[in-house]
Design a protein around this motif. Structure first.
Motif, PDB file in Angstrom:
ATOM      1  N   ASP A 107       0.836  -1.188   0.000  1.00  0.00           N
ATOM      2  CA  ASP A 107       0.000   0.000   0.000  1.00  0.00           C
ATOM      3  C   ASP A 107       0.877   1.248   0.000  1.00  0.00           C
ATOM      4  OD1 ASP A 107       1.040  -0.382   2.484  1.00  0.00           O
ATOM      5  OD2 ASP A 107      -0.807   0.007   3.583  1.00  0.00           O
ATOM      6  N   THR A 108       0.242   2.387   0.143  1.00  0.00           N
ATOM      7  CA  THR A 108       0.958   3.661   0.092  1.00  0.00           C
ATOM      8  C   THR A 108       1.990   3.769   1.212  1.00  0.00           C
ATOM      9  OG1 THR A 108      -1.031   4.668  -0.822  1.00  0.00           O
ATOM     10  CG2 THR A 108       0.653   6.159   0.018  1.00  0.00           C
ATOM     11  N   GLN A 109       1.646   3.292   2.387  1.00  0.00           N
ATOM     12  CA  GLN A 109       2.578   3.355   3.514  1.00  0.00           C
ATOM     13  C   GLN A 109       3.839   2.541   3.213  1.00  0.00           C
ATOM     14  OE1 GLN A 109       1.010   1.872   7.194  1.00  0.00           O
ATOM     15  NE2 GLN A 109       2.754   2.585   8.387  1.00  0.00           N
ATOM     16  N   VAL A 111       5.072   1.849   0.250  1.00  0.00           N
ATOM     17  CA  VAL A 111       5.835   2.562  -0.779  1.00  0.00           C
ATOM     18  C   VAL A 111       6.642   3.687  -0.145  1.00  0.00           C
ATOM     19  CG1 VAL A 111       5.645   3.974  -2.861  1.00  0.00           C
ATOM     20  CG2 VAL A 111       4.246   1.941  -2.615  1.00  0.00           C
TER      21      VAL A 111
END
Length: 138
Positions: A107-109, A111
């Motif tokens: 997820d974004t975290q 990345v």
């Protein structure tokens, strides 16, 4: 059996991750060292007119930061595009053991954590280059 294989794969992954991280730092250190050599005359002039070492270091640290960001984005893109062709083969192996298996890219975290690690490796490489450069010039 599948859990044992997955644990082995995880151990191999973290071992390779450490080796790749070390390799990235060494490559960035060499790149920054070459940039230092290319700008040696400018650095000498800056030193003669009283520039502090941190003032001289700053542009090279920014360069290493960009190397870390761009390298992280490139490697993450390679991983994302490599997962899709591997998915059917992993599903086939998992089905042999009566399991379901799905690869996720994060997820974004995740990345952002990977990006921070890339930046950190870039800075470590730049600091290694400066330590070698300062030792050589003394």
């Amino acid at each position: 059996k599948l859990n044992a294989i997955l644990q082995l794969a995880e151990a191999l992954f973290f071992t390779l991750l450490g080796l790749v991280g070390l390799g990235i730092s060494v490559v960035i250190a060499n790149t920054v060292r070459l940039a230092l050599e290319r700008h040696k005359e400018e650095i000498d002039i800056l030193s003669l007119i009283g520039a502090t070492p941190s003032f001289i270091r700053r542009p090279f640290l920014y360069r290493a930061l960009w190397y870390g960001i761009l390298g992280t984005l490139l490697s993450y893109s390679v991983v994302v595009f490599s997962i899709r062709p591997l998915e059917p083969f992993l599903q086939k192996v998992a089905s042999l053991y009566g399991e379901s298996f799905h690869l996720q890219v994060g997820d974004t975290q995740m990345v952002l954590i990977i990006m921070a690690l890339g930046i950190l490796l870039g800075w470590i490489g730049a600091l290694m280059a400066f330590m070698l450069y300062e030792k050589k010039t003394i």
